[in-house]
Design a protein around this motif. Structure first.
Motif, PDB file in Angstrom:
ATOM      1  N   LEU A 123      44.329 -53.912  59.200  1.00 46.90           N
ATOM      2  CA  LEU A 123      45.735 -54.183  59.453  1.00 46.90           C
ATOM      3  C   LEU A 123      46.448 -54.711  58.208  1.00 46.90           C
ATOM      4  CD1 LEU A 123      47.950 -54.203  61.566  1.00 46.90           C
ATOM      5  CD2 LEU A 123      47.284 -56.535  62.139  1.00 46.90           C
ATOM      6  N   ASP A 124      45.825 -55.631  57.498  1.00 45.21           N
ATOM      7  CA  ASP A 124      46.472 -56.190  56.311  1.00 45.21           C
ATOM      8  C   ASP A 124      46.624 -55.149  55.203  1.00 45.21           C
ATOM      9  OD1 ASP A 124      43.734 -56.114  55.980  1.00 45.21           O
ATOM     10  OD2 ASP A 124      43.596 -58.027  54.904  1.00 45.21           O
ATOM     11  N   LEU A 125      45.650 -54.300  55.038  1.00 43.79           N
ATOM     12  CA  LEU A 125      45.742 -53.234  54.037  1.00 43.79           C
ATOM     13  C   LEU A 125      46.824 -52.228  54.425  1.00 43.79           C
ATOM     14  CD1 LEU A 125      44.591 -51.963  51.463  1.00 43.79           C
ATOM     15  CD2 LEU A 125      43.003 -50.707  52.909  1.00 43.79           C
ATOM     16  N   GLY A 126      46.917 -51.927  55.708  1.00 46.00           N
ATOM     17  CA  GLY A 126      47.962 -51.031  56.187  1.00 46.00           C
ATOM     18  C   GLY A 126      49.350 -51.591  55.933  1.00 46.00           C
ATOM     19  N   ALA A 127      49.501 -52.898  56.097  1.00 54.25           N
ATOM     20  CA  ALA A 127      50.800 -53.531  55.848  1.00 54.25           C
ATOM     21  C   ALA A 127      51.168 -53.455  54.369  1.00 54.25           C
ATOM     22  CB  ALA A 127      50.770 -54.985  56.304  1.00 54.25           C
ATOM     23  N   ILE A 128      50.219 -53.691  53.499  1.00 52.22           N
ATOM     24  CA  ILE A 128      50.478 -53.620  52.061  1.00 52.22           C
ATOM     25  C   ILE A 128      50.825 -52.193  51.653  1.00 52.22           C
ATOM     26  CG2 ILE A 128      49.427 -53.893  49.782  1.00 52.22           C
ATOM     27  CD1 ILE A 128      50.166 -56.512  51.162  1.00 52.22           C
ATOM     28  N   VAL A 129      50.119 -51.212  52.201  1.00 52.81           N
ATOM     29  CA  VAL A 129      50.407 -49.806  51.891  1.00 52.81           C
ATOM     30  C   VAL A 129      51.798 -49.430  52.397  1.00 52.81           C
ATOM     31  CG1 VAL A 129      49.744 -47.441  52.446  1.00 52.81           C
ATOM     32  CG2 VAL A 129      48.012 -49.075  51.717  1.00 52.81           C
ATOM     33  N   ALA A 130      52.158 -49.889  53.587  1.00 50.02           N
ATOM     34  CA  ALA A 130      53.488 -49.597  54.129  1.00 50.02           C
ATOM     35  C   ALA A 130      54.582 -50.200  53.249  1.00 50.02           C
ATOM     36  CB  ALA A 130      53.599 -50.118  55.553  1.00 50.02           C
ATOM     37  N   ILE A 131      54.389 -51.413  52.794  1.00 41.72           N
ATOM     38  CA  ILE A 131      55.363 -52.053  51.900  1.00 41.72           C
ATOM     39  C   ILE A 131      55.450 -51.289  50.587  1.00 41.72           C
ATOM     40  CG2 ILE A 131      55.806 -54.138  50.532  1.00 41.72           C
ATOM     41  CD1 ILE A 131      54.630 -55.717  52.917  1.00 41.72           C
ATOM     42  N   THR A 132      54.316 -50.864  50.057  1.00 38.29           N
ATOM     43  CA  THR A 132      54.296 -50.117  48.797  1.00 38.29           C
ATOM     44  C   THR A 132      55.031 -48.792  48.928  1.00 38.29           C
ATOM     45  OG1 THR A 132      52.170 -51.115  48.232  1.00 38.29           O
ATOM     46  CG2 THR A 132      52.787 -49.109  47.050  1.00 38.29           C
ATOM     47  N   VAL A 133      54.789 -48.072  50.019  1.00 43.87           N
ATOM     48  CA  VAL A 133      55.466 -46.786  50.228  1.00 43.87           C
ATOM     49  C   VAL A 133      56.964 -47.000  50.421  1.00 43.87           C
ATOM     50  CG1 VAL A 133      55.670 -44.835  51.828  1.00 43.87           C
ATOM     51  CG2 VAL A 133      53.415 -45.600  51.085  1.00 43.87           C
ATOM     52  N   ALA A 134      57.342 -48.049  51.150  1.00 46.22           N
ATOM     53  CA  ALA A 134      58.766 -48.334  51.356  1.00 46.22           C
ATOM     54  C   ALA A 134      59.457 -48.666  50.033  1.00 46.22           C
ATOM     55  CB  ALA A 134      58.931 -49.477  52.349  1.00 46.22           C
ATOM     56  N   MET A 135      58.797 -49.448  49.186  1.00 56.24           N
ATOM     57  CA  MET A 135      59.385 -49.793  47.884  1.00 56.24           C
ATOM     58  C   MET A 135      59.504 -48.565  46.984  1.00 56.24           C
ATOM     59  SD  MET A 135      57.548 -53.483  47.257  1.00 56.24           S
ATOM     60  CE  MET A 135      57.882 -53.506  45.533  1.00 56.24           C
ATOM     61  N   ALA A 136      58.498 -47.706  46.993  1.00 60.33           N
ATOM     62  CA  ALA A 136      58.555 -46.477  46.189  1.00 60.33           C
ATOM     63  C   ALA A 136      59.639 -45.549  46.700  1.00 60.33           C
ATOM     64  CB  ALA A 136      57.197 -45.774  46.213  1.00 60.33           C
ATOM     65  N   PHE A 137      59.777 -45.441  48.027  1.00 60.71           N
ATOM     66  CA  PHE A 137      60.820 -44.611  48.609  1.00 60.71           C
ATOM     67  C   PHE A 137      62.199 -45.117  48.193  1.00 60.71           C
ATOM     68  CE2 PHE A 137      63.862 -43.489  51.899  1.00 60.71           C
ATOM     69  CZ  PHE A 137      63.649 -42.128  52.025  1.00 60.71           C
ATOM     70  N   TYR A 138      62.396 -46.417  48.275  1.00 61.70           N
ATOM     71  CA  TYR A 138      63.678 -46.997  47.886  1.00 61.70           C
ATOM     72  C   TYR A 138      63.970 -46.730  46.410  1.00 61.70           C
ATOM     73  CZ  TYR A 138      67.207 -50.407  46.636  1.00 61.70           C
ATOM     74  OH  TYR A 138      68.330 -50.996  46.136  1.00 61.70           O
ATOM     75  N   ASP A 139      62.983 -46.947  45.568  1.00 63.91           N
ATOM     76  CA  ASP A 139      63.186 -46.776  44.133  1.00 63.91           C
ATOM     77  C   ASP A 139      63.447 -45.317  43.765  1.00 63.91           C
ATOM     78  OD1 ASP A 139      63.277 -47.747  41.447  1.00 63.91           O
ATOM     79  OD2 ASP A 139      61.286 -46.872  41.142  1.00 63.91           O
ATOM     80  N   LEU A 140      62.745 -44.392  44.381  1.00 62.81           N
ATOM     81  CA  LEU A 140      62.868 -42.991  44.001  1.00 62.81           C
ATOM     82  C   LEU A 140      64.057 -42.284  44.632  1.00 62.81           C
ATOM     83  CD1 LEU A 140      59.132 -41.912  44.153  1.00 62.81           C
ATOM     84  CD2 LEU A 140      60.516 -42.291  42.121  1.00 62.81           C
ATOM     85  N   PHE A 141      64.401 -42.620  45.876  1.00 61.83           N
ATOM     86  CA  PHE A 141      65.380 -41.824  46.593  1.00 61.83           C
ATOM     87  C   PHE A 141      66.696 -42.551  46.887  1.00 61.83           C
ATOM     88  CE2 PHE A 141      61.247 -40.012  47.806  1.00 61.83           C
ATOM     89  CZ  PHE A 141      61.424 -38.763  47.251  1.00 61.83           C
ATOM     90  N   ILE A 142      66.717 -43.858  46.870  1.00 60.59           N
ATOM     91  CA  ILE A 142      67.951 -44.579  47.177  1.00 60.59           C
ATOM     92  C   ILE A 142      68.535 -45.238  45.936  1.00 60.59           C
ATOM     93  CG2 ILE A 142      68.951 -46.481  48.518  1.00 60.59           C
ATOM     94  CD1 ILE A 142      66.871 -45.813  50.685  1.00 60.59           C
TER      95      ILE A 142
END
Length: 52
Positions: free
Chosen positions: A27-46
Motif C-alpha cells: 500500500l505504501d509503495l502504491g501511494a508513492i507511485v501514485a504521487i510520482t505519476v500525478a506529479m509527472a502528469f502535472y509537469d508534462l501535461f499541465i
C-alpha cells in the motif's frame, strides 16, 4: 514531435512503475507511485502548456 515524445516518455514511466507495483504489492509503495505519476502528469501535461 515533442508532444509525441512526451507521451511516450510518460507511458514508459508508468510501465516501469507499474511493474514495480505489481511485483511488490504494498500500500505504501502504491501511494508513492501514485504521487510520482500525478506529479509527472502535472509537469508534462499541465505545467508545460504552450503559450497562446
Amino acid at each position: 514531435m515533442e508532444r509525441i515524445l512526451t507521451i511516450i516518455a510518460f507511458i514508459v514511466l508508468c510501465g516501469f512503475l507499474g511493474v514495480l507495483v505489481f511485483k511488490l504489492p504494498r500500500l505504501d509503495l502504491g501511494a508513492i507511485v501514485a504521487i510520482t505519476v500525478a506529479m509527472a502528469f502535472y509537469d508534462l501535461f499541465i505545467h508545460k502548456r504552450p503559450a497562446p
